[in-house]
Design an enzyme around this catalytic site. Structure first.
Site, short mmCIF file in Angstrom:
data_model
loop_
_atom_site.label_atom_id
_atom_site.label_comp_id
_atom_site.label_asym_id
_atom_site.label_seq_id
_atom_site.Cartn_x
_atom_site.Cartn_y
_atom_site.Cartn_z
N HIS A 1 -3.13 2.25 9.79
CA HIS A 1 -2.10 1.25 10.09
C HIS A 1 -1.32 1.84 11.25
O HIS A 1 -0.52 2.76 11.06
CB HIS A 1 -1.20 0.98 8.88
N HIS B 1 -6.57 -7.19 0.77
CA HIS B 1 -5.71 -6.79 -0.36
C HIS B 1 -6.00 -7.72 -1.53
O HIS B 1 -5.71 -8.91 -1.46
CB HIS B 1 -4.23 -6.89 0.05
N LYS C 1 -6.85 5.55 3.89
CA LYS C 1 -5.94 4.74 4.68
C LYS C 1 -4.68 5.53 4.99
O LYS C 1 -4.02 6.07 4.10
CB LYS C 1 -5.58 3.47 3.89
N HIS D 1 -11.36 -5.40 5.55
CA HIS D 1 -9.95 -5.05 5.26
C HIS D 1 -9.32 -6.21 4.49
O HIS D 1 -9.12 -7.29 5.04
CB HIS D 1 -9.18 -4.84 6.57
N ASP E 1 -7.52 -8.96 6.42
CA ASP E 1 -6.19 -8.54 5.98
C ASP E 1 -5.58 -9.59 5.04
O ASP E 1 -4.35 -9.72 4.97
CB ASP E 1 -5.26 -8.25 7.16
N HIS F 1 -6.40 -4.08 11.79
CA HIS F 1 -5.67 -5.26 12.25
C HIS F 1 -4.99 -5.04 13.61
O HIS F 1 -3.77 -5.04 13.73
CB HIS F 1 -4.65 -5.78 11.22
N ALA G 1 5.64 -9.73 4.11
CA ALA G 1 4.62 -9.81 5.16
C ALA G 1 3.24 -9.91 4.54
O ALA G 1 2.90 -9.12 3.67
CB ALA G 1 4.70 -8.56 6.03
C1 NCD Z 1 -0.14 -6.25 3.77
C2 NCD Z 1 0.24 -6.43 2.29
O1 NCD Z 1 0.96 -7.39 1.97
O2 NCD Z 1 -0.21 -5.64 1.47
N1 NCD Z 1 0.72 -7.10 4.55
C3 NCD Z 1 0.50 -7.51 5.82
O3 NCD Z 1 1.37 -8.16 6.39
N2 NCD Z 1 -0.61 -7.25 6.46
C4 NCD Z 1 -0.05 -4.82 4.14
C5 NCD Z 1 -0.66 -4.47 5.47
O4 NCD Z 1 -1.89 -4.55 5.67
O5 NCD Z 1 0.09 -4.09 6.38
ZN ZN Z 2 -3.71 -4.94 5.24
#
Ligand code: NCD
Ligand code: ZN
Length: 345
Positions: A137, A16, A100, A14, A248, A175, A264
């Site tokens: 999520h 980004h 997702k 997982h 994450d 997560h 976040a």
């Molecule tokens: C993630 C993001 O910034 O894309 N942020 C996070 O706090 N984990 C999105 C997510 O996985 O919720």
């Molecule tokens: Zn994430």
């Protein structure tokens, strides 16, 4: 004391990567450690079709450093407009490894997500039929629900029902942050799993809020009480194969984190494996790192374990204070912290 640690090469289940110029930072940072990664689809606009996933995959591959073997595992972003045909096409593509579920409004770029997760039963049915895993999520989104209760409520309101109705659907509770999330996974069979981030293993909400607010520890789902952290730790340290590595890693520019309304996400990729190794060693369970990082994820997804290895060596290094990328500054998670393990070259 062990001075080197050689593991089957790990994967990140997982993360980004973002898009555009940022890929030149995020892709190499992950590919130096991990052979594969589940790439989250919350771009603007999101990755909703197989054609989007295919194009995004090509942009990621173009950012892999020469000579490095890395495979992005793509994910579709479910919306109210997704169809069962979209699911069938994704499953047949060979490049999409899950869908997702973002409840609309739950997190970064989730506005096009699903307004009511109980209204897309036909999509879960198609995913079950075509063998595409559901990545969840798990938080409700109503503004009147306390943010610390949103994960538990999501399980009670939606997830138990989905789990019951689609017994052959693989579900990954992404997560996981609460005792109830851990319990949900433990109460079910081997088709139910969870990814675990370094921040939810190593921190609790005091690390976010006590002695000053620390925006670089802010992620969603938000860090919870210590007792929740302890239940995630216990599940992972027990060697239960239903709990595996998903960083994450989620970069946001420094000025978007250190702000009146901060974003976040923790950018953990640059130090990911040394962070997890430090956690396992502090708990006397370094022998459990390999299963968590390298075996349980591919086993769950039905993919082969990696054939090559990666070596960590005991050698102190400091997580960089900041990283310049795509014309902006990123502050990696745990910036300035000295870690006892580093990747061997
Ligand atoms: C993630 C993001 O910034 O894309 N942020 C996070 O706090 N984990 C999105 C997510 O996985 O919720
Ligand atoms: Zn994430």
């Amino acid at each position: 004391m062990t001075d080197t640690l050689t593991l089957t090469r790990p994967d990140d289940w997982h993360l980004h990567f973002r898009d555009g110029g940022m890929l030149h930072e995020t892709v190499p940072a992950t590919a130096m450690t991990f052979r594969r990664a589940i790439v989250m689809p919350n771009l603007t606009p999101p990755v909703v079709r197989t054609a989007d996933a295919r194009a995004y995959r090509e942009r990621i591959l173009a950012a892999v450093p020469a000579g490095v073997d890395f495979e992005p595992l793509m994910v579709l972003y479910l919306t109210g407009a997704t169809t069962a045909e979209d699911i069938a096409e994704a499953a047949a593509s060979g490049i999409v490894h899950g869908c997702k579920l973002y409840p609309a409004g739950a997190t970064t770029n989730s506005d096009s997500g699903v307004r009511d997760p109980s209204q897309i039963m036909h999509l879960y049915e198609a995913m079950e039929k075509y063998g595409l895993p559901l990545q969840v999520h798990g938080e409700v989104t109503e503004s009147h629900i306390d943010i610390f209760d949103r994960e538990k409520l999501f399980i009670d309101r939606y997830l138990l029902d989905i789990r019951r109705r689609f017994p052959a659907l693989k579900i990954i509770f992404e997560h996981v942050t609460t005792r109830e999330g851990v319990q949900f996974v433990q109460d079910h069979d081997t088709l139910t799993a969870a990814t675990v981030t370094p921040q939810h293993l190593m921190m609790n909400r005091n690390d976010l809020l006590a002695g000053g607010i620390r925006p670089h520890n802010y992620c969603l789902p938000v860090l919870k009480r210590r007792e929740h952290q302890e239940s995630i730790q216990a599940a992972v340290l027990s060697g239960d194969p239903r709990f595996f590595l998903g960083t994450d890693s989620a970069p946001h520019a420094r000025n978007k984190k250190e702000a009146a309304c901060g974003c976040a996400g923790c950018y953990s990729a640059p130090a990911a494996l040394p962070l997890y190794a430090t956690f396992f060693e502090e708990h006397g369970k370094l022998d459990k790192l390999e299963g968590f990082a390298s075996h349980y994820g591919p086993d769950f997804y039905g993919l082969p374990r990696n054939a090559d290895t990666l070596t960590l060596e005991r050698s102190e290094w400091t997580v960089p204070q900041h990283i310049e990328a795509d014309g902006t500054t990123l502050v990696p998670w745990q910036a300035g912290v000295i870690l006892p393990w580093r990747l061997a070259h």
